[in-house]
Motif scaffolding. Structure first.
Motif, PDB file in Angstrom:
ATOM      1  N   UNK A 376       0.839  -1.191   0.000  1.00  0.00           N
ATOM      2  CA  UNK A 376       0.000   0.000   0.000  1.00  0.00           C
ATOM      3  C   UNK A 376       0.874   1.241   0.000  1.00  0.00           C
ATOM      4  N   UNK A 377       0.348   2.294  -0.609  1.00  0.00           N
ATOM      5  CA  UNK A 377       0.993   3.611  -0.584  1.00  0.00           C
ATOM      6  C   UNK A 377      -0.087   4.629  -0.276  1.00  0.00           C
ATOM      7  N   UNK A 378       0.121   5.419   0.771  1.00  0.00           N
ATOM      8  CA  UNK A 378      -0.921   6.353   1.198  1.00  0.00           C
ATOM      9  C   UNK A 378      -0.300   7.664   1.640  1.00  0.00           C
ATOM     10  N   UNK A 379      -0.864   8.765   1.125  1.00  0.00           N
ATOM     11  CA  UNK A 379      -0.407  10.101   1.513  1.00  0.00           C
ATOM     12  C   UNK A 379      -1.150  10.546   2.756  1.00  0.00           C
ATOM     13  N   UNK A 386      -0.526  13.121  -4.200  1.00  0.00           N
ATOM     14  CA  UNK A 386      -1.211  11.897  -4.611  1.00  0.00           C
ATOM     15  C   UNK A 386      -0.178  10.787  -4.703  1.00  0.00           C
ATOM     16  N   UNK A 387      -0.440   9.687  -3.986  1.00  0.00           N
ATOM     17  CA  UNK A 387       0.462   8.528  -4.014  1.00  0.00           C
ATOM     18  C   UNK A 387      -0.272   7.363  -4.657  1.00  0.00           C
ATOM     19  N   UNK A 388       0.296   6.827  -5.729  1.00  0.00           N
ATOM     20  CA  UNK A 388      -0.330   5.733  -6.476  1.00  0.00           C
ATOM     21  C   UNK A 388       0.610   4.536  -6.490  1.00  0.00           C
ATOM     22  N   UNK A 389       0.124   3.419  -5.948  1.00  0.00           N
ATOM     23  CA  UNK A 389       0.926   2.203  -5.943  1.00  0.00           C
ATOM     24  C   UNK A 389       1.108   1.698  -7.369  1.00  0.00           C
ATOM     25  N   UNK A 390       2.314   1.307  -7.715  1.00  0.00           N
ATOM     26  CA  UNK A 390       2.601   0.782  -9.058  1.00  0.00           C
ATOM     27  C   UNK A 390       2.469  -0.734  -9.012  1.00  0.00           C
ATOM     28  N   UNK A 391       1.445  -1.241  -9.659  1.00  0.00           N
ATOM     29  CA  UNK A 391       1.170  -2.678  -9.621  1.00  0.00           C
ATOM     30  C   UNK A 391       2.199  -3.451 -10.444  1.00  0.00           C
ATOM     31  N   UNK A 392       2.252  -4.743 -10.169  1.00  0.00           N
ATOM     32  CA  UNK A 392       3.123  -5.686 -10.885  1.00  0.00           C
ATOM     33  C   UNK A 392       4.609  -5.347 -10.729  1.00  0.00           C
ATOM     34  N   UNK A 409       3.879  20.367   2.516  1.00  0.00           N
ATOM     35  CA  UNK A 409       4.684  19.176   2.780  1.00  0.00           C
ATOM     36  C   UNK A 409       3.839  18.158   3.523  1.00  0.00           C
ATOM     37  N   UNK A 410       4.111  16.891   3.272  1.00  0.00           N
ATOM     38  CA  UNK A 410       3.363  15.808   3.910  1.00  0.00           C
ATOM     39  C   UNK A 410       4.208  14.548   3.860  1.00  0.00           C
ATOM     40  N   UNK A 411       3.607  13.472   4.314  1.00  0.00           N
ATOM     41  CA  UNK A 411       4.309  12.204   4.416  1.00  0.00           C
ATOM     42  C   UNK A 411       3.562  11.159   3.589  1.00  0.00           C
ATOM     43  N   UNK A 412       4.313  10.313   2.907  1.00  0.00           N
ATOM     44  CA  UNK A 412       3.728   9.177   2.189  1.00  0.00           C
ATOM     45  C   UNK A 412       4.246   7.901   2.846  1.00  0.00           C
ATOM     46  N   UNK A 432       7.325   2.181   5.997  1.00  0.00           N
ATOM     47  CA  UNK A 432       8.344   3.224   5.926  1.00  0.00           C
ATOM     48  C   UNK A 432       7.735   4.472   5.297  1.00  0.00           C
ATOM     49  N   UNK A 433       8.291   5.616   5.656  1.00  0.00           N
ATOM     50  CA  UNK A 433       7.736   6.882   5.201  1.00  0.00           C
ATOM     51  C   UNK A 433       8.683   7.595   4.259  1.00  0.00           C
ATOM     52  N   UNK A 434       8.105   8.405   3.403  1.00  0.00           N
ATOM     53  CA  UNK A 434       8.849   9.326   2.547  1.00  0.00           C
ATOM     54  C   UNK A 434       8.321  10.726   2.836  1.00  0.00           C
ATOM     55  N   UNK A 435       9.222  11.650   3.165  1.00  0.00           N
ATOM     56  CA  UNK A 435       8.830  13.041   3.361  1.00  0.00           C
ATOM     57  C   UNK A 435       8.810  13.728   2.004  1.00  0.00           C
ATOM     58  N   UNK A 436       7.683  14.321   1.666  1.00  0.00           N
ATOM     59  CA  UNK A 436       7.524  14.964   0.359  1.00  0.00           C
ATOM     60  C   UNK A 436       7.336  16.466   0.571  1.00  0.00           C
ATOM     61  N   UNK A 437       8.213  17.238  -0.057  1.00  0.00           N
ATOM     62  CA  UNK A 437       8.129  18.698  -0.003  1.00  0.00           C
ATOM     63  C   UNK A 437       7.684  19.196  -1.374  1.00  0.00           C
TER      64      UNK A 437
END
Length: 630
Positions: A376-379, A386-392, A409-412, A432-437
């Motif tokens: 899963x990927x969630x903002x 917008x966080x979109x999981x890449x399938x396959x 800024x937010x976290x994914x 795990x998180x990714x900080x997005x600016x």
């Protein structure tokens, strides 16, 4: 003092019985608590009867008649529940720790006509009661396996609190165990039921008890616990063993069963090893009495762990099994972390731009239940990102596409794991998180010049130390590669949504090429996951030698790119300054860094010299000469 008798007569006047009545002067008073009158140690929140007894000089008790008037006062440590009219009896409850005084003063008696007759001198009494917290023994019950063949050497210690901090101990029956002055119990015989008592040395009735239950094992279970563990970490499998309580006949779990000879078998001994089991006295997981330890050495490996115990002198075997799997820790690959691997990686993007992230690791699909595996990927703030999981995406990788929708800024969060199932009730998962600016551009920090791959005989651009300009071929195309930063000095990871403008000091000397066709490159780990190049622009020289200044500026956002990602309104961005002005609207600090201002846009200039082969060779020869001479 005087004495008389009360005579009991029949109807004819004959005396049947005489009862002597003696009047006496009061001499002293005693104040005692019941039900333990010899003790002056009381316990908070317990109820006591306070009795006041009056004695004459010969220590005869004086009858507490109702016409005696006594003034009784109680310290602040007592709540008075009930008190008699004559003040010689009361029911009280101590409410706080400390010394509680109870005072009594005999002052008078009442005549049948309710006239008060003063008693002189007044008789007074006072008693100081010591008030303590309740004595508590921990643990309240200890259940241990007893095997007549091995007779485990059990030695138990107890934690006692409350009371006066000095305790007396006893154990019953004393033919099964001994106890010393510090409350340490040594078991000598079993099976059976023992009682350990700890009390205040001066008032053992103020005590607390604990039970010791010595019984044989009858049942073995493996309580719910984690089935998925990180590779290389110690894997702990809790074990619960039960027996039957000798009084209630109910199933009870042993407090500690580490002394039992428990056998462990692994179906995969290649990737897993058995380690030292739990020892008596060590901490065990809730709902267990010992722990099995194993270690997995290979990520993605699974094993069946069988735990068994054979009851001595019988052929009855208690057996349970569990499946265990290992995995690598979920780690970011792109972008990577700087320094501390546990810190969150960062992405810096302008509004409208996107960038893929790639992670490796996390739990594998559970054996027999691969459909329960999920990623899963969630903002955290979906209005900003917008966080979109890449399938396959091939396992063990997980990828997502991250797009900035507005400034902020937010976290994914990227999550990998298994859902609960009948064979995996406590699945593992990792996050795990990714900080997005999502920032606005503030500075073009660098413009690199790259030549096309045209053979080793052509020289790379080189700085002319005499003029400070960069020498490039006047007849070979080259690229301008731009690095953009935000106000905080963070470098953008993609600038595809920004509109760049290129201005020449002399348009006859060069022209701007078509937009770059290849804008990304495949990662080494997963070829289907591509990362963006920095913004680059091909420049075509027209073969004219001479000096050429180039301004690279950000003039706005690309409307088509914003529309493609669903951004309807572009953020405001100041227009860049005019090219090649003598007085640039820039301010710099003492270290030469740009002081960002909202008064001007983003632009940077680069000074070039378009030259032929011989001129570039001369610069290279001078550079080699200086290096050799040094």
């Amino acid at each position: 003092d005087d004495e008389t008798s009360i005579l009991v007569k029949d109807l004819e006047g004959n005396i049947l019985k005489g009862v002597p009545i003696r009047t006496a002067s009061p001499h002293r008073m005693e104040i005692k608590s019941h039900p333990y009158p010899e003790s002056k140690q009381l316990i908070v929140n317990q109820e006591y009867d306070i009795n006041i007894t009056i004695f004459d000089k010969e220590d005869h008790k004086i009858y507490p008649s109702e016409n005696i008037l006594t003034k009784t006062t109680f310290g602040k440590q007592f709540d008075i529940i009930e008190i008699s009219m004559n003040g010689l009896w009361a029911k009280v409850r101590p409410t706080m720790v400390g010394i509680g005084k109870i005072k009594a003063s005999l002052r008078s008696t009442l005549t049948p006509d309710d006239d008060e007759t003063e008693i002189t001198p007044h008789i007074k009494g006072v008693t100081d009661f010591e008030i303590y917290e309740s004595v508590l023994v921990n643990p309240r019950q200890t259940v241990l396996p007893w095997d007549a063949a091995t007779k485990p050497d059990y030695q138990l210690s107890y934690k006692v609190t409350g009371g006066g901090k000095v305790y007396g101990y006893k154990v019953e029956p004393d033919n099964m165990a001994t106890i010393d002055n510090e409350g340490k119990v040594k078991i000598m015989n079993g099976p059976g039921l023992l009682t350990v008592t700890a009390g205040m040395t001066q008032s053992m009735h103020n005590n607390h008890t604990s039970k010791i239950v010595l019984i044989s094992p009858t049942e073995l279970e493996l309580p719910e616990s984690n089935s998925e563990w990180m590779v290389g970490h110690q894997i702990s499998i809790p074990v619960a063993v039960y027996g039957l309580h000798p009084e209630t006949k109910e199933k009870v779990m042993f407090s500690d069963c580490s002394d039992l000879k428990i056998d462990v078998a692994l179906s995969n001994s290649k990737d897993f090893t058995i380690e030292e089991p739990g020892r008596r006295g060590e901490h065990h997981a809730r709902d267990s009495c010992t722990t099995i330890h194993i270690k997995g050495n290979t990520a993605g490996a699974t094993t069946k762990v069988t735990v068994s115990y054979t009851i001595p002198a019988t052929k009855k075997e208690l057996k349970m099994f569990r499946h265990i799997a290992t995995y690598e820790q979920l780690e970011p690959v792109h972008p990577s972390t700087a320094g501390n691997s546990q810190s969150a990686p960062q992405l810096v993007l302008p509004v409208g731009s996107s960038r893929k992230v790639l992670f490796k690791g996390g739990p594998h699909p559970w054996v027999g239940k691969p459909s329960f595996f999920f990623t899963d990927a969630e903002a955290e703030d979906e209005e900003i990102v917008r966080a979109t999981l890449i399938s396959k995406t091939p396992f063990p990788y997980t990828a997502a596409d991250i797009t900035c929708l507005k400034l902020g800024e937010t976290k994914v969060e990227i999550t990998v794991g298994n859902k609960p199932s009948t064979t995996n009730k406590k699945p593992g998962f990792q996050r795990r998180s990714v900080l997005v600016f999502c920032s606005e551009p503030a500075k073009i920090s660098k413009i690199d010049i790259q030549t096309s791959n045209q053979g080793s005989q052509f020289k790379k651009p080189i700085g002319n130390p005499k003029t400070g300009r960069i020498m490039v071929y006047s007849y070979r195309d080259f690229k301008l590669v731009t690095t953009v930063k935000d106000k905080e000095g963070r470098t953008f990871d993609n600038t595809s949504s920004l509109q760049f403008r290129y201005t020449f000091s002399d348009d006859s000397m060069a022209k701007v090429g078509k937009p770059q066709i290849v804008t990304s490159y495949p990662t080494q780990e997963v070829s289907s996951i591509e990362l963006p190049f920095k913004n680059s622009q091909v420049i075509y020289p027209n073969g004219i030698k001479g000096d050429l200044d180039v301004q690279v500026a950000i003039s706005g956002y690309k409307a088509d790119v914003l529309k493609s990602v669903g951004v309807e309104v572009a953020p405001d961005i100041p227009q860049p300054p005019e090219a090649f002005e003598d007085m640039e609207d820039y301010d710099y600090d003492d270290e030469g860094e740009l002081i960002v201002s909202d008064n001007h846009g983003v632009a940077e200039e680069i000074s070039l010299t378009l030259a032929v082969d011989a001129e570039l060779e001369m610069i290279y020869d001078d550079k080699r000469y200086l290096q050799n001479s040094n």
